[in-house]
Design a protein around this motif. Structure first.
Motif, PDB file in Angstrom:
ATOM      1  N   CYS A   1       0.829  -1.210   0.000  1.00 51.21           N
ATOM      2  CA  CYS A   1       0.000   0.000   0.000  1.00 51.21           C
ATOM      3  C   CYS A   1       0.861   1.256   0.000  1.00 51.21           C
ATOM      4  O   CYS A   1       1.895   1.330   0.685  1.00 51.21           O
ATOM      5  CB  CYS A   1      -0.931  -0.005   1.207  1.00 51.21           C
ATOM      6  SG  CYS A   1      -2.095   1.372   1.229  1.00 51.21           S
ATOM      7  N   ALA A   2       0.425   2.270  -0.734  1.00 51.37           N
ATOM      8  CA  ALA A   2       1.165   3.531  -0.816  1.00 51.37           C
ATOM      9  C   ALA A   2       0.970   4.404   0.411  1.00 51.37           C
ATOM     10  O   ALA A   2       1.582   5.473   0.503  1.00 51.37           O
ATOM     11  CB  ALA A   2       0.726   4.295  -2.069  1.00 51.37           C
ATOM     12  N   ASN A   3       0.147   3.969   1.367  1.00 56.65           N
ATOM     13  CA  ASN A   3      -0.120   4.774   2.563  1.00 56.65           C
ATOM     14  C   ASN A   3       0.739   4.372   3.752  1.00 56.65           C
ATOM     15  O   ASN A   3       0.558   4.898   4.846  1.00 56.65           O
ATOM     16  CB  ASN A   3      -1.595   4.647   2.955  1.00 56.65           C
ATOM     17  CG  ASN A   3      -2.514   5.346   1.976  1.00 56.65           C
ATOM     18  OD1 ASN A   3      -2.100   6.264   1.277  1.00 56.65           O
ATOM     19  ND2 ASN A   3      -3.756   4.911   1.905  1.00 56.65           N
ATOM     20  N   ILE A   4       1.684   3.460   3.562  1.00 61.71           N
ATOM     21  CA  ILE A   4       2.454   2.917   4.682  1.00 61.71           C
ATOM     22  C   ILE A   4       3.662   3.791   4.999  1.00 61.71           C
ATOM     23  O   ILE A   4       4.346   4.300   4.104  1.00 61.71           O
ATOM     24  CB  ILE A   4       2.904   1.477   4.367  1.00 61.71           C
ATOM     25  CG1 ILE A   4       1.720   0.518   4.482  1.00 61.71           C
ATOM     26  CG2 ILE A   4       4.036   1.026   5.286  1.00 61.71           C
ATOM     27  CD1 ILE A   4       2.050  -0.905   4.109  1.00 61.71           C
ATOM     28  N   ALA A   5       3.945   3.928   6.299  1.00 56.64           N
ATOM     29  CA  ALA A   5       5.185   4.543   6.789  1.00 56.64           C
ATOM     30  C   ALA A   5       5.619   3.777   8.029  1.00 56.64           C
ATOM     31  O   ALA A   5       4.786   3.227   8.754  1.00 56.64           O
ATOM     32  CB  ALA A   5       4.975   6.014   7.111  1.00 56.64           C
ATOM     33  N   ARG A   6       6.951   3.733   8.240  1.00 55.99           N
ATOM     34  CA  ARG A   6       7.484   3.067   9.432  1.00 55.99           C
ATOM     35  C   ARG A   6       8.566   3.940  10.044  1.00 55.99           C
ATOM     36  O   ARG A   6       9.353   4.572   9.328  1.00 55.99           O
ATOM     37  CB  ARG A   6       8.084   1.694   9.093  1.00 55.99           C
ATOM     38  CG  ARG A   6       7.069   0.597   8.877  1.00 55.99           C
ATOM     39  CD  ARG A   6       7.743  -0.771   8.808  1.00 55.99           C
ATOM     40  NE  ARG A   6       6.765  -1.845   8.710  1.00 55.99           N
ATOM     41  CZ  ARG A   6       6.328  -2.351   7.557  1.00 55.99           C
ATOM     42  NH1 ARG A   6       6.804  -1.878   6.410  1.00 55.99           N
ATOM     43  NH2 ARG A   6       5.429  -3.314   7.553  1.00 55.99           N
ATOM     44  N   THR A   7       8.632   3.946  11.385  1.00 55.75           N
ATOM     45  CA  THR A   7       9.696   4.650  12.094  1.00 55.75           C
ATOM     46  C   THR A   7      10.716   3.643  12.609  1.00 55.75           C
ATOM     47  O   THR A   7      10.535   2.426  12.496  1.00 55.75           O
ATOM     48  CB  THR A   7       9.127   5.443  13.283  1.00 55.75           C
ATOM     49  OG1 THR A   7       8.646   4.510  14.266  1.00 55.75           O
ATOM     50  CG2 THR A   7       7.998   6.366  12.850  1.00 55.75           C
ATOM     51  N   ASP A   8      11.794   4.159  13.194  1.00 56.95           N
ATOM     52  CA  ASP A   8      12.802   3.276  13.780  1.00 56.95           C
ATOM     53  C   ASP A   8      12.185   2.361  14.830  1.00 56.95           C
ATOM     54  O   ASP A   8      12.622   1.221  15.009  1.00 56.95           O
ATOM     55  CB  ASP A   8      13.921   4.104  14.419  1.00 56.95           C
ATOM     56  CG  ASP A   8      14.736   4.868  13.374  1.00 56.95           C
ATOM     57  OD1 ASP A   8      14.604   4.546  12.177  1.00 56.95           O
ATOM     58  OD2 ASP A   8      15.497   5.782  13.766  1.00 56.95           O
ATOM     59  N   HIS A   9      11.179   2.861  15.536  1.00 59.68           N
ATOM     60  CA  HIS A   9      10.526   2.042  16.562  1.00 59.68           C
ATOM     61  C   HIS A   9       9.836   0.836  15.929  1.00 59.68           C
ATOM     62  O   HIS A   9       9.918  -0.283  16.450  1.00 59.68           O
ATOM     63  CB  HIS A   9       9.510   2.875  17.337  1.00 59.68           C
ATOM     64  CG  HIS A   9      10.104   4.054  18.046  1.00 59.68           C
ATOM     65  ND1 HIS A   9      11.214   3.953  18.858  1.00 59.68           N
ATOM     66  CD2 HIS A   9       9.745   5.365  18.057  1.00 59.68           C
ATOM     67  CE1 HIS A   9      11.513   5.148  19.345  1.00 59.68           C
ATOM     68  NE2 HIS A   9      10.627   6.017  18.866  1.00 59.68           N
ATOM     69  N   HIS A  10       9.149   1.046  14.821  1.00 56.94           N
ATOM     70  CA  HIS A  10       8.513  -0.067  14.125  1.00 56.94           C
ATOM     71  C   HIS A  10       9.552  -1.076  13.649  1.00 56.94           C
ATOM     72  O   HIS A  10       9.341  -2.293  13.737  1.00 56.94           O
ATOM     73  CB  HIS A  10       7.696   0.439  12.931  1.00 56.94           C
ATOM     74  CG  HIS A  10       6.502   1.255  13.312  1.00 56.94           C
ATOM     75  ND1 HIS A  10       6.317   2.545  12.893  1.00 56.94           N
ATOM     76  CD2 HIS A  10       5.434   0.964  14.094  1.00 56.94           C
ATOM     77  CE1 HIS A  10       5.180   3.014  13.377  1.00 56.94           C
ATOM     78  NE2 HIS A  10       4.616   2.078  14.120  1.00 56.94           N
ATOM     79  N   ALA A  11      10.681  -0.573  13.115  1.00 54.38           N
ATOM     80  CA  ALA A  11      11.732  -1.472  12.622  1.00 54.38           C
ATOM     81  C   ALA A  11      12.300  -2.316  13.763  1.00 54.38           C
ATOM     82  O   ALA A  11      12.558  -3.520  13.596  1.00 54.38           O
ATOM     83  CB  ALA A  11      12.848  -0.662  11.956  1.00 54.38           C
ATOM     84  N   ALA A  12      12.494  -1.699  14.928  1.00 55.92           N
ATOM     85  CA  ALA A  12      13.001  -2.457  16.079  1.00 55.92           C
ATOM     86  C   ALA A  12      12.013  -3.537  16.492  1.00 55.92           C
ATOM     87  O   ALA A  12      12.401  -4.663  16.843  1.00 55.92           O
ATOM     88  CB  ALA A  12      13.282  -1.506  17.235  1.00 55.92           C
ATOM     89  N   GLN A  13      10.737  -3.228  16.426  1.00 52.50           N
ATOM     90  CA  GLN A  13       9.719  -4.226  16.771  1.00 52.50           C
ATOM     91  C   GLN A  13       9.676  -5.353  15.741  1.00 52.50           C
ATOM     92  O   GLN A  13       9.434  -6.509  16.085  1.00 52.50           O
ATOM     93  CB  GLN A  13       8.352  -3.542  16.874  1.00 52.50           C
ATOM     94  CG  GLN A  13       8.245  -2.588  18.052  1.00 52.50           C
ATOM     95  CD  GLN A  13       7.011  -1.705  17.984  1.00 52.50           C
ATOM     96  OE1 GLN A  13       6.229  -1.786  17.036  1.00 52.50           O
ATOM     97  NE2 GLN A  13       6.845  -0.841  18.970  1.00 52.50           N
ATOM     98  N   LEU A  14       9.917  -5.014  14.456  1.00 53.99           N
ATOM     99  CA  LEU A  14      10.001  -6.048  13.426  1.00 53.99           C
ATOM    100  C   LEU A  14      11.105  -7.048  13.755  1.00 53.99           C
ATOM    101  O   LEU A  14      10.922  -8.268  13.655  1.00 53.99           O
ATOM    102  CB  LEU A  14      10.260  -5.412  12.064  1.00 53.99           C
ATOM    103  CG  LEU A  14       9.089  -4.672  11.399  1.00 53.99           C
ATOM    104  CD1 LEU A  14       9.584  -3.876  10.187  1.00 53.99           C
ATOM    105  CD2 LEU A  14       8.003  -5.649  10.964  1.00 53.99           C
ATOM    106  N   LEU A  15      12.275  -6.544  14.157  1.00 55.04           N
ATOM    107  CA  LEU A  15      13.401  -7.426  14.484  1.00 55.04           C
ATOM    108  C   LEU A  15      13.103  -8.263  15.729  1.00 55.04           C
ATOM    109  O   LEU A  15      13.449  -9.448  15.788  1.00 55.04           O
ATOM    110  CB  LEU A  15      14.667  -6.590  14.686  1.00 55.04           C
ATOM    111  CG  LEU A  15      15.226  -5.913  13.418  1.00 55.04           C
ATOM    112  CD1 LEU A  15      16.396  -5.004  13.765  1.00 55.04           C
ATOM    113  CD2 LEU A  15      15.654  -6.963  12.398  1.00 55.04           C
TER     114      LEU A  15
END
Length: 705
Positions: free
Chosen positions: A642-656
């Motif tokens: 989706c073109a409406n998605i954004a992620r911050t560093d916090h989201h990336a840390a949660q992904l890991l």
């Protein structure tokens, strides 16, 4: 003088009715007061089954002023406020309901007590200067608010108006605020007032297990509890009808002596004098004797030791009704005790109220006003609930209608709500209230009433339900389902409605207890409340959604200011939205404020912790809507492309973190190979998303301020 109803005299005598017969709204017989009574019952004016039924107590009024105030009150009950007084006050009502009358007279009582302290004997001595002094006195009281002081001043305006319109005017001066307005007589403004939008939501930590147990009682335990109640009533009736014969007395002696000889416990019940006492009714039904024979036996000399034996050897009173309710495949209790059936029925009714109040968004009075048959069965489609609304029910003159009015559009009912109504219909009298006050006492066979359970009683029942459910959770080894205390105090009744709106707005992709989706609740509740006029639950949903949006943007603004990176196709739109956060920082309390935020397409940013991303919603680019284009995203349908998605560093840390947890599960020898492969593939996908964020992350070009 304002015209009185034809059945009342122009000047009341001691035997004059307080309420004219033509004004009686209450169904059924009600207390009827006459003018000479020390307490005037306002019951005839109440048609709302859950509304309080106040009375006017004249014992605390100073004697010299009492006749004048009573006459003004009698006029207020039986006649509308003169039209001339309403000019310039469009929000005033020409008639008050019984609660409004009660509080108005209570304010008169405080005023006349103050008059007495000032050495003034009656209303004739009330000049404009006296009224100004009174206004200053109440405005200086500790904790005085503009709202309460305004009510005090308006109450005196009504006293003046009804006194002047009555058959024996005292000559009381017109309050100056009626001519000049109340602002100059009020204390300084101090912040926003209270109201539904300011009510604290029930903590998720409390609401989650509370709803789990309420649904569990309604869905899984109800049949067991109802069957036990029927059996306990059958046993009670059998004990009453059993004839007292020498044979029944002999059976009783053999029954008790056998238990004592074998050292077995005796069926008992809690007792105030002893810790335990004989369960007379249960034993009588078991043996086939009347309870009178048990009472007579235990006072005879050979059996005087019986009470001591029972106190030392108390036993249960298990009913033989089967237990069909299960928790994780196991019975929720071995049996239901005869002595606890009344308590369990109260808990069952309370659980039904919690389910209805929380999963419909009704106000408490609307729930308590429901009647049997309010939710007809349907062959297909949604169940609808037909009931009355009370808050915004006004007659053609703008006065509140105590009986409420039928909703033009019914409520929408999801399956758990329908189940709760069906359970209540097994308890309630035919064509009666679902929460009929007499029936829900569960004492013998009460006569159905025209009133429902009161707010105070339900508050107590909810707190008792919380304690009972928590004890049951501990007994069953389900410590995680103990209901913790809410940080804002007692749960009450009015908080369920706003809590539902809060959960729908804050957790649109999450789950209500036992897999009821909040996203589906938004559809059901919003659809059910569409086009209902002002102050519907859709306004609460808007306010909570706007608050969630404001909180998300404020958090993002602060993160970006601290150097947190952001990635994704909607990253720059998210940065632009966060830059506007300070313009609406602060409390959002009104629907207009909420619509200003929700109507701004540049601010439509929604956090989605379940999908570990942020949605910067643009309806034209959204992939969560296939055939329909909604005004809000479907966060339970987020698509990675989706073109409406954004992620911050916090989201990336949660992904890991999530990837590491999946990899640990996949490495376990207890996990089958096919499942381990799926877990490993999912972990790899999450790591790829985190790597892409690290590669694409950007920062604002200018400081966020």
């Amino acid at each position: 003088m304002t015209a009185l109803p034809a059945e009342l005299p122009a000047l009341p005598s001691w035997d004059t009715l307080v309420v004219a017969p033509s004004l009686v709204l209450a169904p059924g017989p009600v207390p009827v007061s006459i003018y000479a009574d020390e307490v005037w019952s306002l019951d005839p004016l109440v048609a709302n089954p859950s509304a309080p039924r106040p009375g006017l107590d004249w014992s605390r009024f100073p004697a010299p002023v009492l006749p004048q105030v009573q006459l003004a009150a009698w006029m207020m009950i039986n006649t509308p406020l003169p039209t001339s007084v309403l000019v310039g006050h469009p929000s005033w009502h020409s008639r008050l309901g019984p609660v409004g009358i009660y509080h108005t007279v209570l304010r008169w009582q405080r005023f006349t007590a103050w008059l007495h302290q000032q050495g003034l004997s009656d209303l004739h001595a009330v000049t404009e200067d006296v009224l100004v002094s009174w206004a200053g006195h109440i405005a200086r009281q500790p904790g005085a608010s503009r709202g309460n002081v305004t009510k005090d001043l308006v109450a005196l305006t009504r006293l003046w108006a009804f006194d002047a319109a009555g058959p024996a005017p005292s000559g009381m001066a017109m309050p100056p605020w009626h001519r000049l307005g109340v602002d100059d007589f009020l204390p300084r403004a101090a912040g926003a007032g209270r109201g539904e939008n300011a009510t604290e939501v029930i903590s998720p930590a409390t609401m989650g297990p509370l709803l789990i147990w309420a649904l569990r009682v309604v869905d899984d335990f109800a049949d067991d509890i109802l069957a036990a109640w029927v059996e306990s009533r059958r046993m009670a009736e059998a004990a009453v009808r059993a004839p007292g014969t020498p044979e029944s007395k002999a059976r009783l002696k053999r029954y008790l002596q056998d238990l004592i000889d074998r050292g077995q416990p005796v069926p008992s019940r809690p007792n105030a004098s002893y810790r335990h006492a004989l369960a007379h009714t249960y034993i009588a039904a078991q043996v086939g004797c009347p309870t009178s024979q048990i009472n007579g036996l235990q006072v005879t000399e050979p059996w005087q030791h019986l009470l001591g034996y029972v106190d030392a050897n108390p036993g249960p009173c298990p009913l033989e009704t089967p237990i069909t309710g299960r928790i994780d495949g196991e019975p929720w209790t071995a049996s239901i005790d005869f002595t606890e059936t009344r308590e369990l029925m109260r808990h069952l009714g309370t659980a039904c109220f919690i389910v209805l109040a929380y999963l419909t968004g009704m106000r408490p009075a609307e729930v308590l006003g429901l009647q049997t048959g309010c939710c007809p069965d349907v062959a297909s489609g949604r169940h609808l609930i037909y009931g009355r609304e009370f808050k915004n029910a006004f007659d053609e003159d703008g006065n509140h209608h105590s009986a409420g009015r039928l909703r033009e559009v019914p409520w929408v009912a999801i399956p758990p709500v329908v189940k709760a109504i069906r359970v209540l219909e097994k308890i309630a009298p035919a064509d009666g209230l679902l929460f009929d006050a007499a029936t829900h006492t569960f004492v013998n066979t009460p006569t159905p009433s025209t009133t429902s359970l009161r707010y105070s009683g339900l508050r107590t029942r909810i707190e008792a339900f919380v304690q009972w459910a928590s004890r049951l959770a501990l007994r069953l080894g389900r410590d995680g389902e103990v209901i913790p205390d809410d940080p804002h105090g007692a749960i009450g009744l009015a908080r369920f409605r706003r809590t539902l709106a809060w959960h729908i707005a804050r957790r649109p992709g999450g789950l209500v207890a036992l897999a009821i989706q909040y996203g589906h609740m938004r559809t059901a509740v919003s659809g059910g409340y569409a086009a209902r006029g002002r102050d519907g639950i859709h306004q609460l949903l808007d306010i909570e959604t706007a608050r969630a949006t404001a909180d998300t943007l404020t958090t993002l603004h602060d993160d970006l200011a601290r150097g947190v990176g952001i990635s994704g196709p909607a990253a720059r739109r998210a940065i632009h939205a966060a830059a506007q956060a300070p313009t609406f920082a602060g409390s959002i309390r009104t629907h207009r404020q909420a619509r200003d935020i929700l109507g701004n397409p540049a601010l439509t940013v929604y956090d989605n912790p379940r999908s570990l991303l942020m949605c910067v919603y643009n309806r034209d680019r959204a992939l969560c809507h296939r055939l329909d284009a909604g005004d809000a995203p479907r966060l339970d349908r987020c698509r990675p492309s989706c073109a409406n998605i954004a992620r911050t560093d916090h989201h990336a840390a949660q992904l890991l973190q999530h990837a590491q947890a999946l990899e640990k599960q996949a490495a376990s020898e207890a996990v089958p190979d096919p499942l381990a492969d799926r877990l490993a593939r999912r972990a790899a996908q999450l790591r790829a998303l985190a790597d892409r964020h690290e590669h694409d992350r950007i920062h604002p070009q200018e400081p966020i301020s």
